[in-house]
Scaffold this active site. Sequence first.
Site, PDB file in Angstrom:
ATOM      1  N   TYR A  47       0.732  -0.756   0.532  1.00 18.37           N
ATOM      2  CA  TYR A  47      -0.251   0.423   0.067  1.00 18.37           C
ATOM      3  C   TYR A  47       1.176   1.938  -0.119  1.00 18.37           C
ATOM      4  O   TYR A  47       2.257   1.128  -0.787  1.00 18.37           O
ATOM      5  CB  TYR A  47      -0.829  -0.141   1.217  1.00 18.37           C
ATOM      6  CG  TYR A  47      -2.294   0.897   1.221  1.00 18.37           C
ATOM      7  CD1 TYR A  47      -2.402   0.954  -0.185  1.00 18.37           C
ATOM      8  CD2 TYR A  47      -2.289   1.726   2.191  1.00 18.37           C
ATOM      9  CE1 TYR A  47      -3.984   2.086  -0.164  1.00 18.37           C
ATOM     10  CE2 TYR A  47      -3.384   2.358   2.102  1.00 18.37           C
ATOM     11  CZ  TYR A  47      -3.647   2.579   1.197  1.00 18.37           C
ATOM     12  OH  TYR A  47      -4.938   3.503   0.700  1.00 18.37           O
ATOM     13  N   LYS A 102     -19.457 -20.872 -12.374  1.00 21.42           N
ATOM     14  CA  LYS A 102     -18.539 -20.615 -13.687  1.00 21.42           C
ATOM     15  C   LYS A 102     -17.393 -20.257 -13.095  1.00 21.42           C
ATOM     16  O   LYS A 102     -16.182 -20.946 -14.046  1.00 21.42           O
ATOM     17  CB  LYS A 102     -19.230 -19.528 -14.315  1.00 21.42           C
ATOM     18  CG  LYS A 102     -20.600 -19.771 -15.161  1.00 21.42           C
ATOM     19  CD  LYS A 102     -20.122 -20.337 -16.786  1.00 21.42           C
ATOM     20  CE  LYS A 102     -21.351 -21.130 -17.018  1.00 21.42           C
ATOM     21  NZ  LYS A 102     -21.270 -22.002 -18.224  1.00 21.42           N
TER      22      LYS A 102
HETATM   23  C1  LIG Z   1     -24.234 -24.076 -19.696  1.00 23.05           C
HETATM   24  C2  LIG Z   1     -24.901 -23.278 -19.324  1.00 23.05           C
HETATM   25  O1  LIG Z   1     -24.401 -21.866 -19.654  1.00 23.05           O
HETATM   26  C3  LIG Z   1     -26.398 -22.591 -19.650  1.00 23.05           C
HETATM   27  O2  LIG Z   1     -27.559 -23.967 -19.711  1.00 23.05           O
HETATM   28  O3  LIG Z   1     -26.989 -21.363 -19.436  1.00 23.05           O
HETATM   29 MG   LIG Z   2     -25.702 -20.097 -19.358  1.00 24.67          MG
END
Ligand SMILES: CC(=O)C(=O)O
Ligand SMILES: [Mg+2]
Length: 759
Positions: A47, A102
Amino acid sequence: MARKTESSGPSVSPEEALEFHAMGRPGKLEIVATKPMATQRDLSLAYSPGVAVPVRAIAEDPSRAFDYTTRGNMVAVISNGTAILGLGNLGALASKPVMEGKSVLFKRFADVDSIDLEVDTEDADEFINCVRFLGPSFGGINLEDIKAPECFIIEQRLRELMDIPVFHDDQHGTAIISAAGLINALAVTGRDMKTTRMVCNGAGAAGIACIELMKAMGFAPENVILCDTKGVVYQGRTEGMNQWKSAHAVKTEARSLAEALDGADVFLGLSAKGALTPAMVQSMAKNPIIFAMANPDPEITPEEVAEIRTDAIMATGRSDYPNQVNNVLGFPYIFRGALDVRATTINDEMKIAAARALAELARQDVPDDVAAAYQGNRPKFGPNYIIPVPFDPRLISAIPLAVAKAAMESGVARKPILDLDRYAQELSARRDPIASTLQRIYDRVRRQPKRIVFAEGEEEQVMRAAVSYVNQKLGTAILLGRDDVIKDNARNAGIDLNKPGLEIINARLSRRNGIYTDYLYERMQRKGFLFRDCQRLINNDRNHFAACMVALGDADGIVTGVTRNYSTALDDVRRIIDAKPGHRVIGVSIVLARGRTVLVADTAVHDMPNAEQIADIAEEAAGFARRMGYEPRLAMLAYSTFGHPQGERSERVQEAVRILDKRRVDFEYDGEMAADVALNPRAMAQYPFIRLTGPANVLIMPAFHSASISTKMLQELGGSTVIGPLLVGLNKPVQIVSLNAKDSDIVNMAAIAAYTAGN
Ligand SMILES: CC(=O)C(=O)O
Ligand SMILES: [Mg+2]
Ligand SMILES: NC(=O)C1=CN([C@@H]2O[C@H](COP(=O)(O)OP(=O)(O)OC[C@H]3O[C@@H](n4cnc5c(N)ncnc54)[C@H](OP(=O)(O)O)[C@@H]3O)[C@@H](O)[C@H]2O)C=CC1
């Protein structure tokens, strides 16, 4: 044509899904600092004032941001929740579990750091304005679950505005994976793209992108019919149209999906659960190709298709059936390759390269270490194997390499890679080996399910583990305990024990007690035990009862430990179960730290082993490492390295090394050495005579206390994942968990017990 349509993986209950997301720290992500932040100096560097130096450097030359910040390995997963999987428009907040998911897949499969951002607007301009200014934070933008047609406008505009890759996964990720699967399905059925008739149900983000890529690859536009909720998208249709659908409108008399599918070769489903009926499948051409990709429930299930057609090639978006056509096979690796060359965009060349590399992978012979990712079956290119599974360890080298090369060849790489061979090696090193190991264990057990006794059946976390064991199709779970107590406790905790494969056994009421008591008495009568002592132990002590079940073949393995300390539980079972002939019982812990896996022994049994015992522990641990899929490189640890400083404890380790020399064992080992020499190549380089070919992956500790202390400290302070100690060398599979084990720990141990029952 082969016809395996049964579900090939675990299904999960709604309760399990909620519990999984709620356990520990809610959600699936946390942020971890990569630099020390402990002292005043650290603070001054990280920092003010130190941070001003990289600030100025980046201001002068923006590319330095890749050297001094996380930008180069950081992707944002961004959604507004308007098309969450196939669940519809449920809003930005509800999309968060998918976006966090994800993000963890980015990390798990390709070591890409990622953060989810949920943007609460359905207005395309607002969304664009929100995202466009985030560019400096990230190396790439993964748009997700944004409905059509807004997704097309949003992505196109952001691609124009931003100088980093902007990639709508539902469009291009899905198109790439289905293109790869389709290339192979056409090959398996001997079809030519130019003459194949395809119907795509779903004219949204995924559907439109898929048929665009298919046409770019060679499908004749007149052979591709697009359908949506209003039926066929035909020339002249006005209802429910937009410019993206119009671009694919065809001249046809067909008006409904059923009419369009009559005689069709391929069905691409990117719509919703149940949209494809058995009658429609019946009307398709010979050897129909059916990709029912709606999530979480496909347009038709493989079971429904199998009832009416024996010649179909079937794929879904789910991981619990063969042929999973899902964008998880793409986005982590595509971004990996794009980030590694600092690509400005992900262009068509990179997408096609990814699709081809993926298709090619499924055609290659599957080597031994990869077969493990396929539930122990070595898949062969054909109807049930047209695409690799997400756990295929070859993906991390093959796909990013192809993407990075294509980026360089098409001129969008800001930092070309000069040595591609070396890059391929670096990619493989990003694999998380323990996750593959556990996956392999689970998959093997699923093929050869086992009866596991959960000795402490009245405990809530044990009941949850048993339910999970059964739900994951690992075999039969036996809960030991009082029937009424188990049922009461389950009811109070909201656990449903009414499942095929889940049994409750009350030791007191069992008809096997007499036989078990005789067995125990036979073994213990000369060790100070009276018959009535044995009777009491069998009736009242679940570890003794469980061990007898396993010893006498009424079950395949035991998991215990949540109500009793480790050594007591071990003493209990050792009264009944011996070491394997010629083996020594030891404890091995699997430590996963920063993408590296190390086995540590003996973490459970020998308090202060002598040299002979240390050598035995080394042999036992090396054998275990091989069974787990590692080629062992053993370091015999001490506080000293090759004689310095001298001391009695180190001499024992030196002697153990000499014993291994005499035994002419067939694995790499050396020592004595300190832990840093064993693990750090620079420290190791100080000893050019060392016999290890690389950093050690098995650490043999000089005594129990150092083994136990170091693994527990790694777990608590070092942020490492530690599995075990696993008991190795017993004649029957027994695993003992720690007193504070969670249900997921217990299931892992039950799976390992079941796995070793088959080994
Ligand atoms: C796998 C994916 O991205 C969906 O089913 O929207
Ligand atoms: Mg998707
Ligand atoms: N396996 C995979 O990797 C992926 C699967 N998908 C799945 O694809 C599906 C669509 O996702 P996405 O394109 O992002 O969503 P969009 O909202 O952008 O598009 C949905 C499309 O499906 C159509 N549709 C919905 N229900 C039906 C039905 N019963 N019959 C015919 N058409 C229907 C809609 O028709 P209309 O235009 O008339 O409203 C629309 O064209 C989801 O189930 C999603 O889970 C998506 C991405 C990846």
